[in-house]
Enzyme design. Structure first.
Site, PDB file in Angstrom:
ATOM      1  N   GLY A  34       0.817  -1.216   0.000  1.00 51.68           N
ATOM      2  CA  GLY A  34       0.000   0.000   0.000  1.00 51.68           C
ATOM      3  C   GLY A  34       0.844   1.256   0.000  1.00 51.68           C
ATOM      4  N   ILE A  35       1.933   1.254   0.728  1.00 50.11           N
ATOM      5  CA  ILE A  35       2.865   2.397   0.701  1.00 50.11           C
ATOM      6  C   ILE A  35       3.835   2.233  -0.463  1.00 50.11           C
ATOM      7  CG2 ILE A  35       4.761   3.556   1.913  1.00 50.11           C
ATOM      8  CD1 ILE A  35       3.411   2.571   4.559  1.00 50.11           C
ATOM      9  N   GLY A  36       4.352   1.007  -0.615  1.00 48.34           N
ATOM     10  CA  GLY A  36       5.425   0.760  -1.572  1.00 48.34           C
ATOM     11  C   GLY A  36       5.095   1.228  -2.984  1.00 48.34           C
ATOM     12  N   ASP A  56       9.816  -7.171  -3.252  1.00 49.31           N
ATOM     13  CA  ASP A  56       8.708  -7.590  -2.376  1.00 49.31           C
ATOM     14  C   ASP A  56       8.641  -9.099  -2.487  1.00 49.31           C
ATOM     15  OD1 ASP A  56       5.971  -7.967  -1.167  1.00 49.31           O
ATOM     16  OD2 ASP A  56       5.833  -5.803  -1.432  1.00 49.31           O
ATOM     17  N   ARG A 104      -1.593  -1.812  10.738  1.00 48.49           N
ATOM     18  CA  ARG A 104      -2.549  -2.012  11.838  1.00 48.49           C
ATOM     19  C   ARG A 104      -3.977  -2.204  11.344  1.00 48.49           C
ATOM     20  NH1 ARG A 104      -2.904   2.483  16.122  1.00 48.49           N
ATOM     21  NH2 ARG A 104      -2.224   4.018  14.567  1.00 48.49           N
ATOM     22  N   ASN A 142       6.508  -0.310  10.902  1.00 53.91           N
ATOM     23  CA  ASN A 142       6.200  -0.127  12.318  1.00 53.91           C
ATOM     24  C   ASN A 142       6.436  -1.393  13.126  1.00 53.91           C
ATOM     25  OD1 ASN A 142       5.329   2.529  12.987  1.00 53.91           O
ATOM     26  ND2 ASN A 142       3.520   2.226  11.681  1.00 53.91           N
ATOM     27  N   ASP A 173       4.496  12.559  10.704  1.00 55.42           N
ATOM     28  CA  ASP A 173       4.026  13.303  11.873  1.00 55.42           C
ATOM     29  C   ASP A 173       4.111  14.815  11.636  1.00 55.42           C
ATOM     30  OD1 ASP A 173       3.546  10.913  13.333  1.00 55.42           O
ATOM     31  OD2 ASP A 173       5.689  10.752  13.715  1.00 55.42           O
ATOM     32  N   ARG A 176       1.444  15.788   8.919  1.00 56.35           N
ATOM     33  CA  ARG A 176       0.117  15.906   9.562  1.00 56.35           C
ATOM     34  C   ARG A 176       0.030  17.171  10.407  1.00 56.35           C
ATOM     35  NH1 ARG A 176       0.081   9.763  11.301  1.00 56.35           N
ATOM     36  NH2 ARG A 176      -1.219   8.970   9.617  1.00 56.35           N
ATOM     37  N   HIS A 200       7.668   7.550  17.057  1.00 58.64           N
ATOM     38  CA  HIS A 200       6.517   7.466  16.144  1.00 58.64           C
ATOM     39  C   HIS A 200       5.471   6.485  16.675  1.00 58.64           C
ATOM     40  CE1 HIS A 200       4.118   7.656  12.568  1.00 58.64           C
ATOM     41  NE2 HIS A 200       4.187   6.338  12.425  1.00 58.64           N
ATOM     42  N   MET A 249       1.601   8.545   3.650  1.00 58.57           N
ATOM     43  CA  MET A 249       2.921   8.007   4.026  1.00 58.57           C
ATOM     44  C   MET A 249       3.849   7.965   2.823  1.00 58.57           C
ATOM     45  SD  MET A 249       4.882   7.085   6.333  1.00 58.57           S
ATOM     46  CE  MET A 249       6.506   7.315   5.620  1.00 58.57           C
TER      47      MET A 249
HETATM   48  P1  NAD Z   1       0.898  -3.441   3.045  1.00 58.23           P
HETATM   49  O1  NAD Z   1       0.475  -4.707   3.688  1.00 58.23           O
HETATM   50  O2  NAD Z   1      -0.019  -2.789   2.094  1.00 58.23           O
HETATM   51  O3  NAD Z   1       2.284  -3.639   2.297  1.00 58.23           O
HETATM   52  C1  NAD Z   1       3.359  -4.266   2.919  1.00 58.23           C
HETATM   53  C2  NAD Z   1       4.139  -4.988   1.852  1.00 58.23           C
HETATM   54  O4  NAD Z   1       5.249  -5.621   2.489  1.00 58.23           O
HETATM   55  C3  NAD Z   1       3.332  -6.088   1.133  1.00 58.23           C
HETATM   56  O5  NAD Z   1       3.383  -5.878  -0.258  1.00 58.23           O
HETATM   57  C4  NAD Z   1       4.050  -7.359   1.538  1.00 58.23           C
HETATM   58  O6  NAD Z   1       4.051  -8.358   0.529  1.00 58.23           O
HETATM   59  C5  NAD Z   1       5.448  -6.848   1.802  1.00 58.23           C
HETATM   60  N1  NAD Z   1       6.256  -7.748   2.610  1.00 58.23           N
HETATM   61  C6  NAD Z   1       5.893  -8.539   3.646  1.00 58.23           C
HETATM   62  N2  NAD Z   1       6.938  -9.268   4.064  1.00 58.23           N
HETATM   63  C7  NAD Z   1       7.992  -8.909   3.295  1.00 58.23           C
HETATM   64  C8  NAD Z   1       9.337  -9.310   3.236  1.00 58.23           C
HETATM   65  N3  NAD Z   1       9.834 -10.220   4.067  1.00 58.23           N
HETATM   66  N4  NAD Z   1      10.123  -8.754   2.298  1.00 58.23           N
HETATM   67  C9  NAD Z   1       9.643  -7.829   1.449  1.00 58.23           C
HETATM   68  N5  NAD Z   1       8.375  -7.414   1.443  1.00 58.23           N
HETATM   69  C10 NAD Z   1       7.556  -7.952   2.357  1.00 58.23           C
HETATM   70  O7  NAD Z   1       1.259  -2.431   4.248  1.00 58.23           O
HETATM   71  P2  NAD Z   1       1.508  -0.849   4.148  1.00 58.23           P
HETATM   72  O8  NAD Z   1       0.230  -0.141   4.360  1.00 58.23           O
HETATM   73  O9  NAD Z   1       2.323  -0.551   2.948  1.00 58.23           O
HETATM   74  O10 NAD Z   1       2.385  -0.597   5.472  1.00 58.23           O
HETATM   75  C11 NAD Z   1       3.671  -1.119   5.579  1.00 58.23           C
HETATM   76  C12 NAD Z   1       4.274  -0.776   6.940  1.00 58.23           C
HETATM   77  O11 NAD Z   1       4.477   0.627   7.076  1.00 58.23           O
HETATM   78  C13 NAD Z   1       3.402  -1.182   8.130  1.00 58.23           C
HETATM   79  O12 NAD Z   1       4.217  -1.745   9.126  1.00 58.23           O
HETATM   80  C14 NAD Z   1       2.830   0.128   8.616  1.00 58.23           C
HETATM   81  O13 NAD Z   1       2.486   0.107   9.966  1.00 58.23           O
HETATM   82  C15 NAD Z   1       3.990   1.066   8.353  1.00 58.23           C
HETATM   83  N6  NAD Z   1       3.671   2.489   8.295  1.00 58.23           N
HETATM   84  C16 NAD Z   1       4.573   3.343   8.830  1.00 58.23           C
HETATM   85  C17 NAD Z   1       4.343   4.703   8.788  1.00 58.23           C
HETATM   86  C18 NAD Z   1       5.341   5.662   9.358  1.00 58.23           C
HETATM   87  O14 NAD Z   1       5.003   6.823   9.563  1.00 58.23           O
HETATM   88  N7  NAD Z   1       6.570   5.279   9.587  1.00 58.23           N
HETATM   89  C19 NAD Z   1       3.184   5.205   8.195  1.00 58.23           C
HETATM   90  C20 NAD Z   1       2.274   4.290   7.642  1.00 58.23           C
HETATM   91  C21 NAD Z   1       2.529   2.921   7.709  1.00 58.23           C
HETATM   92  C1  LMR Z   2       0.721   6.298  10.771  1.00 63.34           C
HETATM   93  O1  LMR Z   2       1.156   7.113  11.574  1.00 63.34           O
HETATM   94  O2  LMR Z   2      -0.227   6.557  10.004  1.00 63.34           O
HETATM   95  C2  LMR Z   2       1.386   4.960  10.659  1.00 63.34           C
HETATM   96  O3  LMR Z   2       2.302   4.757  11.675  1.00 63.34           O
HETATM   97  C3  LMR Z   2       0.430   3.824  10.498  1.00 63.34           C
HETATM   98  C4  LMR Z   2      -0.366   3.547  11.731  1.00 63.34           C
HETATM   99  O4  LMR Z   2      -0.365   2.389  12.177  1.00 63.34           O
HETATM  100  O5  LMR Z   2      -1.023   4.453  12.248  1.00 63.34           O
END
Ligand code: NAD
Ligand code: LMR
Length: 339
Positions: A34-36, A56, A104, A142, A173, A176, A200, A249
């Site tokens: 979703g982020i990637g 991935d 989450r 996270n 952060d 936002r 965070h 993100m």
């Molecule tokens: P998502 O499930 O949409 O995407 C995660 C991707 O990681 C998937 O495509 C999955 O196949 C891949 N993946 C899983 N295991 C893997 C591995 N071993 N090697 C490579 N790829 C792998 O999730 P998302 O919404 O993209 O969120 C990803 C992470 O980012 C979550 O942990 C989320 O909490 C975190 N996040 C952090 C912030 C921040 O401010 N730092 C903000 C938003 C989300």
């Molecule tokens: C955020 O701040 O949006 C991310 O860390 C994802 C989350 O779990 O809230």
């Protein structure tokens, strides 16, 4: 009309992107997520990237094929675990961005992701330590307060840890905070630059509204502080079980990556971003990593800015953040160093 002008200027920027001669190889790990995916789209527009390497466990060949038709000059490759895909993705990388891991669902804390994401980040960090030990590592996965120490401990074990090159991405952060304050104060986001320090997650996110140059009522301070600390929950709730923030993100992750590339590849000065890094500020209290504004330079962290002047309310927020951060960091370190 405005919208059309805005879109065409974005398109022009993207289409005129010709790669700088010393541009970087950048890997996104978790690039099909979703982020990637939107993060990779935004990075494809950077003239400071010569090779965008997408890894991935699934679907990156398709994402890479799609992005590779965009006529900016960077090369895009997609990798999955088969055929040494992770090694291929990482070899020669200057920057690695890690959004791999589960997001989450409503009712969960970021720490509830630890059991799944700690091992994902550990294994990716091991591969980075082996195949691109000098790369700058940008951790999005996270719980950031624990995943950053996990990467550090893995790099230490491999004798390749450079604290100047490891960053927890806390940019969302401040993105936002800027937007929320701009709405309350009815000013442009340009005039709402908010310093956010700490970590965070929940109470570890500490906005310093008193440093913003705006004045707030006590009620505004409390409401804004709560919204900035728990902004992630708003998105998790609204997405109703389908994930957490991805688009904002990706925006924030691209902003941080681009800032780092401007400092490292383009040699620009005075590039400052908030980020969760190894820091002495609260080391005496047992907090080895802390987010403040950080000046970025050719080797990554150039100068860690101090917290600056805070009022009594903000001091209370810091006092609540420090023990929580200490626990989160210790948990990450213990995960790698357990017997
Ligand atoms: P998502 O499930 O949409 O995407 C995660 C991707 O990681 C998937 O495509 C999955 O196949 C891949 N993946 C899983 N295991 C893997 C591995 N071993 N090697 C490579 N790829 C792998 O999730 P998302 O919404 O993209 O969120 C990803 C992470 O980012 C979550 O942990 C989320 O909490 C975190 N996040 C952090 C912030 C921040 O401010 N730092 C903000 C938003 C989300
Ligand atoms: C955020 O701040 O949006 C991310 O860390 C994802 C989350 O779990 O809230």
């Amino acid at each position: 009309m405005f919208a059309t002008r805005q879109i065409s200027s974005i398109a022009k920027r993207a289409f005129s992107t010709s790669t700088s001669s010393n541009a970087a190889k950048v890997a996104v790990l978790g690039a099909a997520g979703g982020i990637g995916q939107p993060l990779s789209l935004l990075l494809k527009q950077s003239s400071l990237i010569s090779h965008l390497s997408l890894y991935d466990i699934v679907n990156t060949p398709g994402v890479a094929a799609d992005l590779s038709h965009i006529n900016s000059d960077s090369k895009v490759t997609g990798h999955v675990p088969d055929n040494n895909g992770l090694k291929e993705a990482l070899t020669g990388c200057d920057v690695v961005v890690i959004p791999a891991g589960v997001p989450r669902k409503p009712g969960m804390t970021r720490d509830d992701l630890f059991n799944t994401n700690a091992s994902i980040v550990r294994d990716l960090a091991k591969a980075c330590a082996e195949h691109c030990p000098k790369a700058h590592i940008l951790v999005i996965a996270n719980p950031v307060n624990s995943t950053v120490p996990i990467v550090a401990e893995v790099f230490k074990k491999a004798n390749v840890f450079d604290p100047k090159r490891l960053f927890g991405v806390t940019t969302l952060d401040v993105v936002r905070a800027s937007r929320f304050v701009s709405e309350v104060k009815k000013v442009s986001t340009e005039d709402a630059k908010i310093t956010v320090i700490g970590g965070h997650s929940g109470v570890t996110i500490v906005p310093l509204l008193s440093q913003s140059g705006h004045s707030f009522t006590e009620e505004e301070v409390k409401a804004l502080t709560h919204r900035i600390q728990f902004g992630g929950d708003e998105v998790v709730k609204a997405k109703n079980g389908t994930g957490s923030a991805t688009l904002s993100m990706a925006f924030a992750g691209a902003r941080f990556t681009n800032s780092l590339l401007e400092a490292t590849v383009a040699g620009k000065k005075n590039i400052v971003e908030p980020t969760f890094v190894k820091s002495d500020i609260f080391a005496k209290e047992g907090v080895e990593y802390f987010a403040t504004n950080v000046e970025l330079g050719p080797n990554g962290v150039e100068k860690i800015h101090p917290v600056g002047k805070v009022n009594a309310y903000e001091q209370g927020l810091i006092d609540a953040a420090v023990p929580e951060l200490k626990g989160n960091i210790a948990k990450g370190k213990a995960f790698i160093n357990k017997a």
